[in-house]
Scaffold this active site. Structure first.
Site, mmCIF file in Angstrom:
data_model
loop_
_atom_site.group_PDB
_atom_site.id
_atom_site.type_symbol
_atom_site.label_atom_id
_atom_site.label_comp_id
_atom_site.label_asym_id
_atom_site.label_seq_id
_atom_site.Cartn_x
_atom_site.Cartn_y
_atom_site.Cartn_z
ATOM 1 C CB SER A 143 43.772 29.789 43.386
ATOM 2 O OG SER A 143 43.430 29.247 42.142
ATOM 3 C CE1 TYR A 156 46.295 33.964 40.399
ATOM 4 C CE2 TYR A 156 45.795 31.671 39.871
ATOM 5 C CZ TYR A 156 45.415 32.892 40.421
ATOM 6 O OH TYR A 156 44.174 33.022 41.020
HETATM 7 N N1 LIG Z 1 37.750 33.972 39.627
HETATM 8 C C1 LIG Z 1 38.405 32.820 39.793
HETATM 9 O O1 LIG Z 1 38.220 31.856 39.038
HETATM 10 C C2 LIG Z 1 39.377 32.672 40.929
HETATM 11 C C3 LIG Z 1 39.804 31.382 41.257
HETATM 12 C C4 LIG Z 1 40.714 31.221 42.289
HETATM 13 C C5 LIG Z 1 41.173 32.330 42.972
HETATM 14 N N2 LIG Z 1 40.758 33.566 42.635
HETATM 15 C C6 LIG Z 1 41.291 34.713 43.380
HETATM 16 O O2 LIG Z 1 40.236 35.503 43.824
HETATM 17 C C7 LIG Z 1 40.700 36.819 44.078
HETATM 18 C C8 LIG Z 1 39.717 37.822 43.497
HETATM 19 O O3 LIG Z 1 39.738 37.717 42.089
HETATM 20 P P1 LIG Z 1 38.423 37.787 41.191
HETATM 21 O O4 LIG Z 1 38.240 36.475 40.571
HETATM 22 O O5 LIG Z 1 37.311 38.394 41.938
HETATM 23 O O6 LIG Z 1 38.944 38.759 40.001
HETATM 24 P P2 LIG Z 1 38.581 40.261 39.632
HETATM 25 O O7 LIG Z 1 37.143 40.411 39.313
HETATM 26 O O8 LIG Z 1 39.579 40.640 38.595
HETATM 27 O O9 LIG Z 1 38.880 41.054 40.982
HETATM 28 C C9 LIG Z 1 40.173 41.321 41.408
HETATM 29 C C10 LIG Z 1 40.097 42.389 42.491
HETATM 30 O O10 LIG Z 1 41.426 42.648 42.958
HETATM 31 C C11 LIG Z 1 41.611 44.040 42.984
HETATM 32 N N3 LIG Z 1 43.008 44.406 42.812
HETATM 33 C C12 LIG Z 1 43.866 44.063 41.824
HETATM 34 N N4 LIG Z 1 45.048 44.678 42.017
HETATM 35 C C13 LIG Z 1 44.918 45.418 43.154
HETATM 36 C C14 LIG Z 1 45.774 46.290 43.868
HETATM 37 N N5 LIG Z 1 47.035 46.526 43.466
HETATM 38 N N6 LIG Z 1 45.300 46.892 44.976
HETATM 39 C C15 LIG Z 1 44.037 46.663 45.398
HETATM 40 N N7 LIG Z 1 43.181 45.855 44.765
HETATM 41 C C16 LIG Z 1 43.627 45.254 43.651
HETATM 42 C C17 LIG Z 1 40.750 44.600 41.863
HETATM 43 O O11 LIG Z 1 40.386 45.929 42.173
HETATM 44 P P3 LIG Z 1 40.975 47.245 41.456
HETATM 45 O O12 LIG Z 1 41.372 46.862 40.072
HETATM 46 O O13 LIG Z 1 39.824 48.204 41.515
HETATM 47 O O14 LIG Z 1 42.108 47.673 42.327
HETATM 48 C C18 LIG Z 1 39.524 43.698 41.968
HETATM 49 O O15 LIG Z 1 38.630 44.210 42.911
HETATM 50 C C19 LIG Z 1 42.104 36.878 43.488
HETATM 51 O O16 LIG Z 1 43.052 36.762 44.525
HETATM 52 C C20 LIG Z 1 42.153 35.663 42.584
HETATM 53 O O17 LIG Z 1 43.472 35.191 42.403
HETATM 54 C C21 LIG Z 1 39.853 33.757 41.636
#
Ligand SMILES: NC(=O)c1ccc[n+]([C@@H]2O[C@H](COP(=O)([O-])OP(=O)(O)OC[C@H]3O[C@@H](n4cnc5c(N)ncnc54)[C@H](OP(=O)(O)O)[C@@H]3O)[C@@H](O)[C@H]2O)c1
Length: 248
Positions: A143, A156
């Site tokens: 991130s 985080y």
């Molecule tokens: N969106 C942003 O602005 C942003 C920016 C920088 C980095 N990121 C990173 O991108 C990644 C994806 O996040 P996102 O933005 O797509 O958010 P999101 O829509 O909330 O997706 C998060 C994903 O992680 C899964 N997850 C959470 N806990 C889990 C567990 N214990 N086992 C397996 N899967 C799990 C969730 O699936 P289930 O709940 O179905 O398990 C979901 O598919 C994360 O690492 C986040 O830190 C996001």
């Protein structure tokens, strides 16, 4: 030019929403076979149905990345069904930011378990296969918070700095096996991620910020496609991108 994606077997954790789901869609459209892990298996199954109906090949495996055995089964399912694993995308994560003085220790534990240990379990599951194949590619999702520390984001940010540190260590150690490693560090992307914030004031601030600046999740998917699609002798080690509107 060959896109270097067609036919590759790509395992994605956290594929039930947001960045993982968007990457699954675009990779499938580019001809990859996608193996999808997350806890909300019904969402994974409907995504598999959608991709299969469009002529793609996909598999859903219910996976909690905090359980090493389950992550092993996710990767083993890919190898058993499709014969190999070409790319492991360690993407699952959560972001319940709050000032440290709120002592949300359970959330600290959860972020460490999912954001750090989940990535390590993904490495542990996929590395032996890639060593045997003498090829492979890890994409670990960090991130902007892996480059900066922001108020309310100490834990985080620590987890996302850790993802970058262990990815760089991995990069140095896997040269002999012809394995590529990519860190992708997104800025604000519109997903369900802000929903994991339970501290009321922080949640309000983050939701407002995302409403103002966040860009669509296919931005991340295109970064993934770029990193995988490059020829095998080119290792895209790190991609940092933000919405053009995002200052910090
Ligand atoms: N969106 C942003 O602005 C942003 C920016 C920088 C980095 N990121 C990173 O991108 C990644 C994806 O996040 P996102 O933005 O797509 O958010 P999101 O829509 O909330 O997706 C998060 C994903 O992680 C899964 N997850 C959470 N806990 C889990 C567990 N214990 N086992 C397996 N899967 C799990 C969730 O699936 P289930 O709940 O179905 O398990 C979901 O598919 C994360 O690492 C986040 O830190 C996001």
């Amino acid at each position: 030019m060959k896109n270097n994606i067609k036919g590759k077997v790509v395992v994605i954790t956290g594929a039930s929403s947001g960045l993982g789901e968007a990457a699954a869609r675009l990779l499938s459209a580019e001809g990859a076979i996608v193996v999808l892990g997350a806890r909300r298996v019904e969402r994974l199954k409907s995504l598999v149905d959608e991709l299969t109906a469009q002529g793609g090949k996909a598999l859903a495996v219910m996976t909690d990345v905090t359980d090493r055995v389950q992550v092993g089964k996710l990767v083993d399912a890919a190898v058993q069904k499709f014969g190999r694993i070409d790319v492991m995308i360690n993407n699952a994560g959560l972001m319940p930011q709050a000032p440290l003085e709120r002592l949300k220790v359970d959330e600290w534990d959860r972020m460490i378990d999912v954001n750090i240990k989940g990535v390590l379990y993904g490495i542990a599951a996929a590395l032996p296969h890639m060593q045997r194949q003498k090829s492979g590619h890890f994409i670990n999702v960090s991130s902007v918070a892996g480059h900066k520390v922001i108020p309310g984001g100490a834990v985080y940010c620590a987890t996302k700095h850790a993802v970058r540190a262990l990815s760089e260590g991995l990069r140095q150690e896997v040269k002999a096996y012809n394995i590529r490693t990519t860190i992708i560090s997104p800025g604000a992307v519109a997903t369900e991620l802000p929903d994991s914030v339970t501290d009321v004031a922080t949640a309000e601030r983050i939701k407002k910020f995302y409403q103002e600046v966040a860009i669509p999740a296919d931005s991340f998917a295109r970064a993934v496609v770029f990193a995988i699609g490059e020829p095998d002798d080119i290792d895209i080690n790190e991609i940092l991108f933000r919405p053009t509107r995002q200052e910090l």
